[in-house]
Design a protein around this motif. Structure first.
Motif, PDB file in Angstrom:
ATOM      1  N   VAL A   1      -4.691  13.593  -0.229  1.00 45.35           N
ATOM      2  CA  VAL A   1      -4.163  12.290   0.173  1.00 45.35           C
ATOM      3  C   VAL A   1      -4.693  11.246  -0.801  1.00 45.35           C
ATOM      4  CG1 VAL A   1      -4.184  10.498   1.964  1.00 45.35           C
ATOM      5  CG2 VAL A   1      -4.070  12.923   2.618  1.00 45.35           C
ATOM      6  N   SER A   2      -3.812  10.423  -1.365  1.00 46.76           N
ATOM      7  CA  SER A   2      -4.320   9.331  -2.190  1.00 46.76           C
ATOM      8  C   SER A   2      -3.615   8.034  -1.823  1.00 46.76           C
ATOM      9  CB  SER A   2      -4.214   9.648  -3.674  1.00 46.76           C
ATOM     10  OG  SER A   2      -2.893   9.554  -4.100  1.00 46.76           O
ATOM     11  N   ILE A   3      -4.324   6.945  -2.054  1.00 52.71           N
ATOM     12  CA  ILE A   3      -3.855   5.622  -1.655  1.00 52.71           C
ATOM     13  C   ILE A   3      -3.963   4.679  -2.835  1.00 52.71           C
ATOM     14  CG2 ILE A   3      -4.245   3.711  -0.037  1.00 52.71           C
ATOM     15  CD1 ILE A   3      -5.697   5.610   1.767  1.00 52.71           C
ATOM     16  N   ILE A   4      -2.924   3.888  -3.042  1.00 55.13           N
ATOM     17  CA  ILE A   4      -3.025   2.812  -4.033  1.00 55.13           C
ATOM     18  C   ILE A   4      -2.448   1.536  -3.462  1.00 55.13           C
ATOM     19  CG2 ILE A   4      -3.118   3.929  -6.302  1.00 55.13           C
ATOM     20  CD1 ILE A   4      -0.019   3.771  -6.235  1.00 55.13           C
ATOM     21  N   ASP A   5      -2.998   0.411  -3.930  1.00 51.71           N
ATOM     22  CA  ASP A   5      -2.574  -0.901  -3.428  1.00 51.71           C
ATOM     23  C   ASP A   5      -1.404  -1.447  -4.216  1.00 51.71           C
ATOM     24  OD1 ASP A   5      -4.527  -0.852  -1.571  1.00 51.71           O
ATOM     25  OD2 ASP A   5      -5.559  -2.648  -2.237  1.00 51.71           O
TER      26      ASP A   5
ATOM     27  N   LEU B   1      -4.203   2.409   7.119  1.00 56.08           N
ATOM     28  CA  LEU B   1      -4.023   2.051   5.705  1.00 56.08           C
ATOM     29  C   LEU B   1      -5.361   1.967   4.988  1.00 56.08           C
ATOM     30  CD1 LEU B   1      -1.036  -0.444   5.661  1.00 56.08           C
ATOM     31  CD2 LEU B   1      -1.079   2.028   5.443  1.00 56.08           C
TER      32      LEU B   1
ATOM     33  N   ARG C   1      -3.330  12.357  -8.752  1.00 57.56           N
ATOM     34  CA  ARG C   1      -4.687  12.341  -8.197  1.00 57.56           C
ATOM     35  C   ARG C   1      -4.751  13.122  -6.890  1.00 57.56           C
ATOM     36  NH1 ARG C   1      -5.097   7.044  -9.873  1.00 57.56           N
ATOM     37  NH2 ARG C   1      -4.617   6.236  -7.800  1.00 57.56           N
TER      38      ARG C   1
ATOM     39  N   LYS D   1      -4.913  16.785  -7.804  1.00 57.32           N
ATOM     40  CA  LYS D   1      -6.243  17.224  -8.270  1.00 57.32           C
ATOM     41  C   LYS D   1      -7.179  17.420  -7.078  1.00 57.32           C
ATOM     42  CE  LYS D   1      -6.369  14.976 -12.764  1.00 57.32           C
ATOM     43  NZ  LYS D   1      -6.924  13.843 -13.499  1.00 57.32           N
ATOM     44  N   MET D   2      -7.050  16.513  -6.101  1.00 58.24           N
ATOM     45  CA  MET D   2      -7.899  16.556  -4.920  1.00 58.24           C
ATOM     46  C   MET D   2      -7.571  17.772  -4.061  1.00 58.24           C
ATOM     47  SD  MET D   2      -8.063  13.407  -2.360  1.00 58.24           S
ATOM     48  CE  MET D   2      -8.141  14.076  -0.716  1.00 58.24           C
TER      49      MET D   2
ATOM     50  N   VAL E   1       0.863  -1.182   0.000  1.00 58.14           N
ATOM     51  CA  VAL E   1       0.000   0.000   0.000  1.00 58.14           C
ATOM     52  C   VAL E   1       0.897   1.228   0.000  1.00 58.14           C
ATOM     53  CG1 VAL E   1      -1.732   1.311   1.296  1.00 58.14           C
ATOM     54  CG2 VAL E   1      -1.811  -1.180   1.319  1.00 58.14           C
TER      55      VAL E   1
ATOM     56  N   THR F   1      -7.776   4.535   5.304  1.00 60.59           N
ATOM     57  CA  THR F   1      -8.139   5.885   4.880  1.00 60.59           C
ATOM     58  C   THR F   1      -6.917   6.752   4.590  1.00 60.59           C
ATOM     59  OG1 THR F   1      -8.068   6.823   7.112  1.00 60.59           O
ATOM     60  CG2 THR F   1     -10.139   5.810   6.417  1.00 60.59           C
ATOM     61  N   GLY F   2      -5.719   6.303   4.959  1.00 60.45           N
ATOM     62  CA  GLY F   2      -4.520   7.118   4.794  1.00 60.45           C
ATOM     63  C   GLY F   2      -4.335   8.133   5.908  1.00 60.45           C
TER      64      GLY F   2
END
Lengths: 442, 442
Positions: free
Chosen positions: B59-63, B327, B76, B79-80, B46, B329-330
């Protein structure tokens, strides 16, 4: 190498085996304190191997759909099965069955970026904040896309795909020193066509009611349970009693109630993933058994139990296609795909309008501690609203404790509106009105 | 491309940014009804991006730990951030700090197969079943291996790795028509050197006690809280009150208690991930801030709050290295790494031996509903045991409701044995004995 070859590979070790592969893609955002706090793109694959050799079971799980790793997992499941004792009750994995026509899926859900939900969430936040004294305490919006393949060595081979979108918002009202409890509303659909405006409008209406706090008494009164409230209560106090496993184990109070009334003719409950409003339209359960429409309660009369493959064969009946797999443990249990509670004829507005003194309950706290083995529950109705002279007058909180089999016969009306809830797959639920409900005021 | 280049890439968009990459490998088995029911090998990565532009956060999260996908996630997050409102309270991400020497890790934990735990679990099951009338209701055993990299644009760059092994067993006794509640015990270590025999021995001892059911009265009595019980109660009723965020928000009852006693000189509580018994030996928190030994309570006296970067800067103090990242919601929140409650001088056996009439509590139900904002709790002691004339005489159940700040001063002894619990990272906890505890018998 084709996926089917994995079954052939596994047959070198096992008498029979099952391979279930699940791939998920979730794109979503979180909302905290008036802001979009994070955006997420999550993808995962999980493969569950279940093999049987001489009635000894081995189950192994890996976080991938990679064929070589699946082979290793098959060998691990075999080593495990060898060490276990035989399950003398084991009969066999399911045989192939005939599936219904799958619903057309909206492929847009498969590709959508989390950015889409950033915009959607910002729109919801802005709309809510147009109202004075509102805080958007939390929320989430996103899409879940899933693909699955269930194969076994008896020829079961079924793949499915589909997805749904959801949007939740939790509002808190703060005005003149008063703070309301968290009020939430939501939408869930099989397309991106979410109605954010409606979610905000409904939540704001409830916040307005919640500013005006009313006392509740200890009394017997008419109580209307809104979809979220009634579905959480039934999910914990009643629905588990429909499980065939509990019948075999002697832990369901419904054991001798087939063809007997547990409510009255206003109550009809089915489980059918292909119902038109379902947001969980699966044609096969997690063992590859075809799903179907199972009528659980018809005009108050309990119709029978739901089954997975194992417990059905043990009882000498057919699986009703209600196997659900835990991706945490690989275990199969009996569950629902899309419970539908039949709608009634009156609008919720009319139901409220007919009550001189009573309550409208939006949500319950503590429903999960209900006991489905006897139907006892003790819940706190919150948010709940006081109805006076046919109108909602303000918010209140009260305790409701009792037994679901005593509550259900006092059902006197069901609303014509139904809501789609993303609970245990999905649920289609109207508001349900009960009379002479004993409540303990606060 | 090196990982550091991702920071350079992100600086094109953000004033400052942080990239946190977590990789986990879990190998484990589940135990159900005397069998090893499944074996699992799970691997995941993650990545969490946190970027700030003009005090606007994204804040962005990727697996995944894949660099190209991380770049997309950075875009991303940007942009947020653009769509969010500025957080005027935002100061900055952490600056680099000096880390302590990391503990040596046992690399064996990184490679071990789930098969290892199939054997271990079978051994535990066999040992337990040597006793008459025992069912191994459940359990789990396995290893969790983790690697993390925390980088930010101010030069923080810290990577860590490590793992731990655990083994739980839940036994139920069934004899002469009597069924005990589920009794569990466990071991957790930084190596594969788990003591299965000891886990089984301890659980069996408690099952023996549990067969003999004794009534409890409503009374004031001496109560010894064993490590699992006291740690769950403190985790929900007390520890959250140590959070600096709650100080800033005015929701901790400890706000004006710095340098005041909240108990007596028997109570000393620290948080230190590098304590010799810790099974969570992190040198940096989830923002890359060096961890350290924080003394929370010294001989009864409350010493001060714990902080992450955001709330510390807002308050004008230093982060104590207590940032923990969700992990899911970040989000960063304030939490513990390894809470140590100082041991005492007497053995648990002696503590029990000194009691003419009292109780020994193994676990609490309902501790999670405690209110850390005022210290109120209402829990059910179960499993609990009656002590009579210095010996455990049988099992019982009772309610304990009260306030943690009223309970703590009645501490009269702490055991010399401590247990390592895999709670919130880890905890090192002795048994704690309290006098004049009000209990409500059942």
């Amino acid at each position: 190498m084709k996926m089917e070859e994995l079954i052939r590979f596994g047959e070198k070790f096992f008498d029979e085996l099952e391979i279930a592969i699940y791939k998920n893609r979730d794109a979503s955002v979180n909302i905290e304190l008036n802001e979009v706090s994070s955006s997420m793109l999550r993808e995962r694959a999980v493969t569950v191997i279940r093999g049987v050799k001489g009635k000894k079971l081995g189950v192994s799980i890996i976080d991938t759909g990679d064929k070589e790793k699946i082979k290793e997992a098959i060998e691990r499941a075999y080593k495990m099965a060898k060490l276990n004792k035989p399950d003398e009750k084991w009969t066999s994995l399911p045989e192939p069955g005939k599936y219904r026509e799958p619903r057309k899926v909206d492929k847009e859900l498969k590709e959508v970026s989390p950015d889409y939900f950033v915009d959607l969430a910002r729109e919801g936040i802005s709309l809510a904040l147009e109202e004075q004294g509102i805080v958007v305490a939390g929320g989430t919006g996103g899409v879940e896309w899933g693909e699955s393949l269930i194969m076994n060595s008896h020829g079961v081979n079924v793949s499915q795909e589909g997805g749904g979108a959801f949007f939740y918002l939790e509002l808190v009202g703060m005005r003149e020193g008063r703070v309301t409890p968290g009020i939430f509303d939501f939408d869930a659909k099989l397309s991106l066509n979410l109605n954010v405006e409606e979610v905000v409008r409904k939540a704001l209406q409830k916040v307005k009611w919640a500013f005006n706090v009313k006392k509740s008494k200890t009394e017997e009164a008419r109580v209307i349970l809104e979809p979220w409230a009634i579905s959480s209560l039934l999910s914990y106090a009643l629905f588990p009693a429909f499980s065939g496993e509990k019948l075999v184990k002697g832990t369901t109070p419904l054991a001798n109630k087939v063809n007997e009334s547990i409510s009255n003719e206003l109550l009809t409950i089915c489980d059918d993933p292909l119902h038109e409003l379902s947001i969980n339209p699966v044609i096969a359960d997690d063992e590859g058994v075809p799903t179907r429409k199972n009528v659980l309660v018809e005009k108050g009369v309990f119709n029978g139990f739901i089954w997975d493959n194992y417990w059905a064969k043990l009882q000498g009946v057919e699986s009703t296609g209600n196997a659900k797999r835990s991706l945490a443990t690989g275990g199969i249990s009996i569950g629902f795909h899309n419970v539908i509670i039949e709608k009634g004829k009156k609008s919720l507005e009319d139901l409220v309008g007919e009550i001189d003194h009573g309550y409208l309950v939006d949500g319950f706290q503590g429903a999960h501690s209900s006991n489905p083995d006897n139907g006892n529950f003790a819940v706190v109705a919150n948010p709940a609203f006081l109805i006076k002279d046919g109108e909602v007058k303000g918010s209140t909180v009260f305790m409701m404790s009792g037994n679901i089999y005593e509550l259900l016969p006092s059902l006197y009306e069901v609303s014509k509106e139904q809501r789609v809830l993303p609970f245990e797959g999905s649920m289609i639920v109207p508001a349900m009105a009960f009379e002479n409900v004993r409540i303990a005021g606060k």
